[in-house]
Design a protein around this motif. Structure first.
Motif, PDB file in Angstrom:
ATOM      1  N   GLN C  10      22.362  -0.679 -27.907  1.00 52.99           N
ATOM      2  CA  GLN C  10      21.589  -1.512 -26.538  1.00 52.99           C
ATOM      3  C   GLN C  10      20.396  -0.152 -27.088  1.00 52.99           C
ATOM      4  O   GLN C  10      19.416  -0.832 -26.626  1.00 52.99           O
ATOM      5  N   LEU C  11      20.852   1.279 -26.573  1.00 56.08           N
ATOM      6  CA  LEU C  11      19.659   1.625 -26.382  1.00 56.08           C
ATOM      7  C   LEU C  11      19.116   2.265 -28.244  1.00 56.08           C
ATOM      8  O   LEU C  11      17.875   1.945 -27.758  1.00 56.08           O
ATOM      9  N   PHE C  12      19.573   1.940 -28.513  1.00 57.58           N
ATOM     10  CA  PHE C  12      18.910   1.574 -30.045  1.00 57.58           C
ATOM     11  C   PHE C  12      18.252   0.133 -30.394  1.00 57.58           C
ATOM     12  O   PHE C  12      16.652   0.302 -30.856  1.00 57.58           O
ATOM     13  N   ASN C  13      18.850  -0.640 -29.773  1.00 61.29           N
ATOM     14  CA  ASN C  13      17.764  -2.563 -29.413  1.00 61.29           C
ATOM     15  C   ASN C  13      16.733  -2.215 -28.717  1.00 61.29           C
ATOM     16  O   ASN C  13      15.363  -2.097 -29.307  1.00 61.29           O
ATOM     17  N   GLY C  14      17.050  -1.140 -27.916  1.00 61.02           N
ATOM     18  CA  GLY C  14      15.874  -0.767 -26.626  1.00 61.02           C
ATOM     19  C   GLY C  14      14.587   0.258 -27.699  1.00 61.02           C
ATOM     20  O   GLY C  14      13.642  -0.057 -27.427  1.00 61.02           O
ATOM     21  N   LEU C  15      15.055   0.879 -28.574  1.00 62.25           N
ATOM     22  CA  LEU C  15      13.785   1.400 -28.718  1.00 62.25           C
ATOM     23  C   LEU C  15      13.067   0.560 -29.972  1.00 62.25           C
ATOM     24  O   LEU C  15      12.250   0.592 -29.914  1.00 62.25           O
ATOM     25  N   ALA C  16      14.255  -0.460 -30.438  1.00 57.76           N
ATOM     26  CA  ALA C  16      13.351  -1.346 -32.171  1.00 57.76           C
ATOM     27  C   ALA C  16      12.540  -2.108 -30.737  1.00 57.76           C
ATOM     28  O   ALA C  16      10.696  -2.255 -31.323  1.00 57.76           O
ATOM     29  N   ALA C 146      13.673  -1.820 -40.105  1.00 58.53           N
ATOM     30  CA  ALA C 146      12.948  -1.418 -41.081  1.00 58.53           C
ATOM     31  C   ALA C 146      11.410  -1.780 -40.012  1.00 58.53           C
ATOM     32  O   ALA C 146      10.191  -1.261 -40.446  1.00 58.53           O
ATOM     33  N   VAL C 147      12.020  -2.785 -38.945  1.00 60.76           N
ATOM     34  CA  VAL C 147      10.443  -2.560 -38.061  1.00 60.76           C
ATOM     35  C   VAL C 147       9.944  -1.458 -37.494  1.00 60.76           C
ATOM     36  O   VAL C 147       8.842  -0.747 -37.457  1.00 60.76           O
ATOM     37  N   VAL C 148      11.604  -0.893 -36.757  1.00 59.11           N
ATOM     38  CA  VAL C 148      10.965   0.299 -36.564  1.00 59.11           C
ATOM     39  C   VAL C 148      10.529   1.578 -37.667  1.00 59.11           C
ATOM     40  O   VAL C 148       9.143   1.943 -36.737  1.00 59.11           O
ATOM     41  N   GLY C 149      10.744   1.498 -38.795  1.00 60.52           N
ATOM     42  CA  GLY C 149      10.026   2.594 -39.517  1.00 60.52           C
ATOM     43  C   GLY C 149       8.347   1.554 -39.807  1.00 60.52           C
ATOM     44  O   GLY C 149       8.058   2.609 -39.575  1.00 60.52           O
ATOM     45  N   ILE C 150       7.916   0.210 -39.541  1.00 57.27           N
ATOM     46  CA  ILE C 150       6.861   0.222 -40.115  1.00 57.27           C
ATOM     47  C   ILE C 150       6.022   0.065 -39.252  1.00 57.27           C
ATOM     48  O   ILE C 150       5.031   0.608 -38.973  1.00 57.27           O
ATOM     49  N   VAL C 151       6.689  -0.295 -37.302  1.00 60.82           N
ATOM     50  CA  VAL C 151       6.143   0.198 -36.342  1.00 60.82           C
ATOM     51  C   VAL C 151       5.610   1.413 -36.105  1.00 60.82           C
ATOM     52  O   VAL C 151       4.119   1.623 -35.801  1.00 60.82           O
TER      53      VAL C 151
END
Lengths: 443, 613, 291
Positions: C10-16, C146-151
């Motif tokens: 969930q923490l990771f998902n929150g980051l995304a 990938a979205v995390v990276g792109i953003v």
């Protein structure tokens, strides 16, 4: 100053009463001389001419818009067939020649956006302005329940559209409401044994539940049934209608250790949550089951329904067994260019049944029509003979269990499912009072 | 133009409501639609007070609409409470109380922040309704089965059922709502509301606690919303969860803007247009789901081109047609009035002194310093003014004169130092409180209530002195405020604007605006009046008049004047303080200053000789 | 109740989620900071970005081209919107700006609904990022990763524009003190147009990048808009770092609360906003400048 205000207020109120009295007097139509024909609801005002009006509210925007449009097509086809005396209608309602009791059906459509408020507003307008003799709508049980209450207060018959909640003909049932389609209890009782047979006993299930009466009751029915085979619930993720993202819910599901994911979400919510379940690897970890099938979900999820079990009201390939279904499929496809889903089927059949009941009663008088339903007469539908229970106005009808086809097995682009089983209705129904139904008065 | 006849609007409303059931059916309005319009109209009355009159655009009204509605519906459907009107009132009180609490948070910020916070609040109420409170609100299902009202009058029971019968009840509620709203906007509080909308800074500076008044407007709007929400449940026999959605707030905002803000009836007109178009576009034109697009386009066009909405447009049209005639009449009148020289008005009394025994300097600042980051605007200023003195302050640009004034009136807090007014330490007080104590200033750049007339401007300033910084006399007529008319008329005469009393500020000439600026400060009856460049931008002739004006108002009060026009200033004042680079350079009589070498250096860069003006 | 793998997920998902919110919010915040206009149609920009990308994808079958076309289209739309309508509102009260952008937002949503119907539209993730990645502690959709990276890259680009270019200097100066910029002798209106375009593009870019995650509906921007408000209020209006911090905080609050009861996620989010307002009225990284 204050005195002045009060005086104004009071004199005004008096004035208004006189006003209303005058209007009431002039607005009421000439009442027929028959003693038994007391005006009730929009009767007889609504059928004093050569037409009868039906108020239709379906979601055309929002989460359930796709299913709403489909449902609307079913209504339109039914009205067309009734007005022209189509042979399919005559199979279900033999006394029908053209129209209902000789009256041509007119209708109005309003967008409910699957919101009870919009639906109630629209139907109140149809009742007061168009003197609607019957109202319909649904695709959301919250809407269905609200319209139930409206129908009872206004004394106008509500022929329920898609509504899967046990409450619609359970604790929120009304004398003035009837429902044709399957619902949480019958879905669970039909698909449960298939699941136990397929996946085994003592399994762990995770649920995705939309947060309103439909979701709550369907999940409850599934849990209750599966508990009898030793199944347990690892997590029940309750999401609001129209949630934009299910990732948080799905992570909870993914980490819950369940064997089976039971997705009760509906409409676009079901499409989205299923797609995302795939993205989060949930569908690789656990089996998906859709207890209350969503029209077009197979197409919209792009093949994610392959191998998935679902319970439904209708699937077009049963036409091999049911000649009326074949007739319906052909008529529908001819008009709209695709195979009907169960929303359209339910819409069509519930109108046909209503026409049948009106013809049987020989009148649009709501109590008479209701009593015709309550006779419990066995009547045809597209999936064989059915009847309405007098105790809760629920149609006792089969539930179809389908399983998503692998792409290579599909014979055409709409051949999404195999029909696994057609479960007869009688064995699926709860006791009439099990969900706390009290129908209320006729008048 | 409508003000001349008392109760004209009330009477017209009453007639309209009585006639409606006879006329509207012929225009295709069903009773239900009319009832719904009235509920929106009632909802909008409160919102218009908040938005149209006070200038606070809230996107969170659904929170109160829903709160009132669900409290009333819960009482009526789940508790056995059967008095419909009672439930509506309780719902209204609950909504008002909620409004008070929310207002405390939301009104911490203004403008766009406020709008964003209200959006968020509307959303949070929606989620709270659905989750923690779903047992009470029915969640997505709402609360079905709300009864209709009936009243036992002893001899007979009136039961309002549905359609036109229920219309009577709702119309009565709306009528009472209109009467109350009209009383409010015509009360002193209503006047201050529009002052806040036009210029919150000045409303604060003349001595009104605008936070309190904003909160009042917010609570009023919440109360109206709560009552209307309850009525919605009664109307539909069903309290829908949608009442809480952001869409409800959005629809209210759009209806109000379409109908016309600041008109009270705008929301009603907007709702009529909305519901009519919704119906018409959907059923008559068969536009289906596109109806909302059409409404959206209509809305955007109205916001772009007809700011006052439909009602505002009609009022403009009316005054355009009737105004031409009126103006012609006024012009001829003006020419006649010009001739006779009026006797100069009596000097205006200053506020009563709280401690008459006090006889020390009226103002004493010690070690006053203001730093902005590394920049020092004022540094260690010691400054003292005696009772009745007329003091001038001069200094080159950037000497820190205006900053000094701002600190004296407590608009900004000093970094260090102390300010004592009539023996009382006022350091750290708010500008409003200081004004209430009898110390205020007129601004270098005009700070007027630009949307109002000259008389209304002065009324707002005078109200601060007569009523204190906060008072909830919501139902008092402006004309009932003791001494108000006299004070306003007197100030008008003093600043020589009597003939322009009912002219909107936007139509004044610059010199007149300048005089009104001084009048605003004057109308609060200050004992110490600070004037920041009162002569700036005036023609020579205007200067002469204004100096005369300043002399006349100086009688019986202490004044400190900043100006660059030294001839005028030296003629006016008894002593002059010179500021340079944030410090006091020198103080003395005009004569001493004129010949002071340091001053000459400051102004002329060391060239000796008398300062030229 | 707390399972560690789930908490980490969930923490990771929150980051995304937070990263995405940060990008959209920074668009909103720089427009507001520079122009003083709160664009209530910002959510619609996000939505239109998705649809524009969807159309481009239909024609080109290329995700990269879809992203470029989607972003450029929304930037163009932003510029046109600024030129034709917003420009006339700079000197009108804040309320009018709010009303007109609110109305435009509704028009955009309904127009898209008219053209594309309410049916959800699918943009598949690019082939490169399809499938699932095993992060060890959890499975995560490769594309979301990938979205995390792109953003992050997009935010970096915005950072460079804001902190390393002349335009950025003007924008930041404007956020500090709008009067000052007027007196700099710069053609402020051209700057405004460009900033509006960039701000809209940030939302549009986020919209198309996010499209494969959620599937498109016309109403998709509405919820996002409210969340970006919360982000901006928490972070501080007009503050680019504030938008990023606020976005991440909001993302984590939503995700962590969801672990216990998703129904309370937004309640907690708004509670956090209230807390910030009480403790730090100008937001965590906000300045007193703009009000």
């Amino acid at each position: 100053m204050t005195d002045d205000l009060i005086r104004r207020g009071l004199s005004r109120r008096g004035l208004l009463q006189t006003t209303a009295g005058l209007i009431g007097g002039t607005m009421l139509p000439a009442i027929p001389a028959f003693a038994e024909d007391q005006p009730i609801g929009s009767y007889p005002a609504g059928v004093s001419g050569s037409t009868a009006f039906i108020g239709i509210s379906v979601p055309r925007t929002g989460t359930y818009a796709v299913q709403g449009e489909d449902e609307l097509k079913g209504y339109q086809l039914a009205i067309e067939h009734i007005n022209s005396g189509h042979e399919l209608i005559k199979k279900i309602s033999p006394k029908t020649s053209k129209g209902v009791l000789g009256k041509e059906l007119k209708f109005g459509v309003a967008d409910s956006a699957a919101k009870p408020n919009e639906a109630v507003q629209a139907q109140q307008r149809f009742i007061s302005e168009n003197k609607a003799i019957m109202i319909t709508g649904g695709t959301s049980s919250a809407v269905a329940v609200a319209l139930n209450k409206l129908a009872q207060r206004e004394h106008v018959l509500f022929v329920c559209g898609i509504s899967g909640s046990n409450d619609t003909t359970g604790k929120d049932c009304v004398r003035y409401g009837v429902r044709q389609n399957f619902f949480g209890q019958t879905a669970a009782a039909a698909i449960g044994p298939v699941m136990v047979r397929e996946f085994g006993k003592n399994k762990k299930a995770a649920y995705l539940t939309p947060d309103y009466t439909y979701g709550h009751t369907v999940t409850k029915s599934m849990q209750d049934f599966l508990a009898t085979a030793g199944w347990t619930t690892t997590t029940n993720q309750v999401a609001p209608l129209g949630a934009p993202d299910y990732s948080s819910y799905l992570l909870n599901v993914a980490n819950s250790g369940a064997d089976v994911l039971i997705n009760v979400n509906w409409g676009h919510d079901a499409v989205l949550s299923t797609q995302q379940a795939k993205q989060f690897g949930v569908l690789d970890k656990m089996k998906l089951v859709v207890p209350y099938q969503v029209p077009f979900i197979a197409r919209e999820t792009g093949g994610l329904m392959q191998g998935v079990y679902a319970a439904t009201d209708y699937w077009w390939t049963i036409e091999d067994k049911f000649p009326l279904a074949k007739m319906f499929n052909e008529a529908f496809e001819k008009k709209y260019g695709y195979k009907p889903e169960w929303g359209a089927e339910n819409a069509y059949v519930s109108f046909a049944h209503w026409a049948h009941m009106c013809e049987q009663a020989g009148s649009f008088n709501p109590p008479d029509v209701i009593k015709a339903y309550e006779k419990g007469e066995t009547i045809p539908s597209l999936v064989g003979d059915v009847h309405y229970r007098p105790e809760d106005h629920q149609c006792v009808r089969p539930v179809i269990i389908v399983k998503g086809k692998q792409q290579k097995d599909m014979k055409n682009k709409e051949d999404w499912y195999d029909v696994v089983e057609i479960v007869p209705g009688e064995g699926l129904m709860q006791k009439p009072d099990a969900f706390g139904c009290h129908l209320g008065d006729y008048t | 133009m409508l003000k001349q006849r008392p109760f004209l609007i009330e009477t017209l409303t009453a007639i309209g409501l009585i006639v409606a059931p006879f006329v509207l059916p012929h225009l295709g309005f069903a009773p239900n639609t009319v009832n719904r319009i009235l509920v929106w109209g009632l909802f909008g009355l409160g919102f218009d007070i908040l938005f149209g009159f006070t200038g606070l655009l809230s996107f969170g009204q659904s929170a109160f609409y829903g709160t009132g509605g669900f409290v009333a519906a819960y009482l009526l459907t789940r508790t056995g409470f059967s008095n419909v009107l009672g439930a509506l009132v309780i719902g209204m009180i609950a909504a008002a109380a909620t409004g008070y609490l929310i207002g405390l948070i939301a009104l911490r910020r203004t403008g766009i922040y406020f709008a964003m916070i209200t959006v968020a609040i509307a959303e949070v109420f929606f989620f709270v309704e659905f989750n923690p409170l779903s047992d009470f609100t029915g969640g997505e299902n709402g609360l079905p089965g709300v009864p209709t009202p009936s009243f036992n009058l002893g001899f007979t029971t009136i039961h309002f059922t549905n359609g036109w019968s229920l219309y009577q009840f709702i119309a009565l509620c709306y009528f009472v709502g209109v009467i109350i709203a009209l009383r409010i906007v015509r009360s002193p509080v209503g006047a201050i509301f529009s002052a806040i909308r036009d210029n919150p800074l000045r409303a604060t500076a003349v001595g009104h606690n605008i936070h309190g008044y904003k909160l009042t407007a917010f609570v009023i709007a919440a109360a109206y919303a709560g009552f209307a929400g309850g009525l919605l449940g009664v109307l539909q026999a069903f309290m829908p969860p949608d009442a809480f959605t952001f869409d409800t707030s959005g629809q209210l905002v759009m209806q109000t803007a379409i109908g016309g803000r600041g008109t009270l009836f705008g929301p009603l007109v907007g709702a009529t247009v909305w519901l009519f178009l919704q119906d018409f576009l959907q059923s008559a034109l068969g536009l289906g789901a596109a109806w909302k697009l059409v409404l959206g386009v209509v809305f955007v066009l109205l916001v772009c081109f007809l700011r006052g909405g439909i009602v505002g447009g009609l009022v403009d049209l009316y005054s355009l047609m009737s105004g031409k005639r009126a103006r012609k009449a006024a012009e001829t009148e003006e020419a006649e009035v010009e001739a006779p020289q009026q006797a100069p008005p009596a000097p205006m009394r200053a506020k009563e002194v709280e401690h008459p025994a006090y006889s020390g300097p009226i103002l004493k600042a010690t070690g006053l310093t203001k730093r902005y980051g590394g920049l020092v605007a004022n540094s260690d200023i010691d400054f003292s003014v005696n009772q009745g003195e007329l003091r001038g302050i001069i200094g080159p640009n950037g000497a820190g004169k205006s900053t000094f004034f701002k600190m004296l009136t407590c608009e900004i807090a000093p970094t260090s130092g102390q300010i004592v007014f009539e023996g009382r330490d006022i350091t750290g007080l708010k500008v409003t409180e200081v004004c209430q104590l009898g110390l205020t200033k007129s601004y270098q750049v005009n700070q007027l209530f630009t949307g109002l007339t000259v008389r209304q401007n002065l009324t707002i300033a005078a109200l601060a002195e007569l009523r204190g910084k906060f008072r909830l006399d919501l139902f008092r007529k402006l004309s009932d405020v003791k001494g108000l008319t006299e004070q306003v008329e007197h100030t008008l005469a003093l600043v020589n604007l009597s003939r322009r009393a009912d002219t909107p500020v936007s139509e004044l000439a610059y010199g007149e605006k300048r005089r009104l600026e001084i009048g605003l400060a004057l109308a609060t009856s200050p004992r110490l009046l600070l004037l920041d460049e009162p002569l700036a931008g005036m023609s020579p002739r205007e200067r002469v008049e204004t100096v005369k004006l300043l002399k006349s108002i100086a009688r019986g009060r202490t004044m400190i004047i900043i100006d660059h026009d030294m001839d005028s200033l030296f003629e006016l004042v008894e002593r002059v303080t010179v500021l340079q680079e944030g410090r006091v350079l020198v103080s003395g009589t005009p004569e001493e200053i004129k010949t002071n070498a340091a001053v000459q250096e400051a102004y002329l860069g060391g060239v000796h000789g008398e300062i030229a003006a | 109740m707390i399972s560690w793998p789930n908490l980490v997920s969930q923490l990771f998902n929150g980051l995304a989620l937070g990263a995405l919110l940060a990008l959209i919010s920074s668009g909103l915040t720089i427009i507001y900071g520079t122009l003083g206009v709160l664009n209530l149609a910002h959510g619609a920009m996000f939505m239109i970005g998705g649809y524009a990308g969807f159309v481009a994808y239909q024609y080109t079958e290329s995700f990269i081209l879809a992203v470029i076309a989607g972003s450029l289209f929304v930037m163009l739309l932003g510029v046109v919107m600024e030129r034709v309508i917003i420009r006339h509102f700079y000197h009108r009260p804040h309320e009018d700006q709010l009303l007109v952008t609110f109305g435009l937002g509704i028009c955009f949503v309904e127009l898209v609904r008219l053209i594309f119907s309410s049916q959800s539209q699918l943009v598949p993730p690019p082939a490169l990022f399809q499938g699932i990645t095993n992060l060890g502690f959890m499975f995560y959709p490769t594309y979301r990763l990938a979205v995390v990276g792109i953003v992050a890259v997009a935010l970096g680009a915005l950072f460079i524009i804001l902190y390393r270019t002349r335009l950025g200097m003007i924008v930041r100066a404007g956020i500090e003190d709008s009067v000052m910029v007027d007196s700099l002798g710069i053609n402020v209106y051209r700057v405004f147009m460009v900033v509006f375009g960039i701000g809209a593009m940030a939302a549009g870019f986020a919209g198309i990048v996010n499209a494969p995650v959620v599937s498109l509906t016309p109403g998709i921007g509405d919820d996002i808009l409210v969340q970006t408000f919360v982000v901006v209020v928490i972070g501080g209006v007009g503050s680019f770092p504030g938008a990023i911090l606020g976005g991440l905080i909001a993302g984590e609050i939503i995700s962590v609360t969801s672990m216990f009861n998703p129904g309370y996620a937004y309640v907690m989010l708004f509670a956090a906003m209230t807390l910030v307002l009480v403790v730090r009225p100008h937001g965590l990284l906000g300045t007193k400048g703009r009000e």
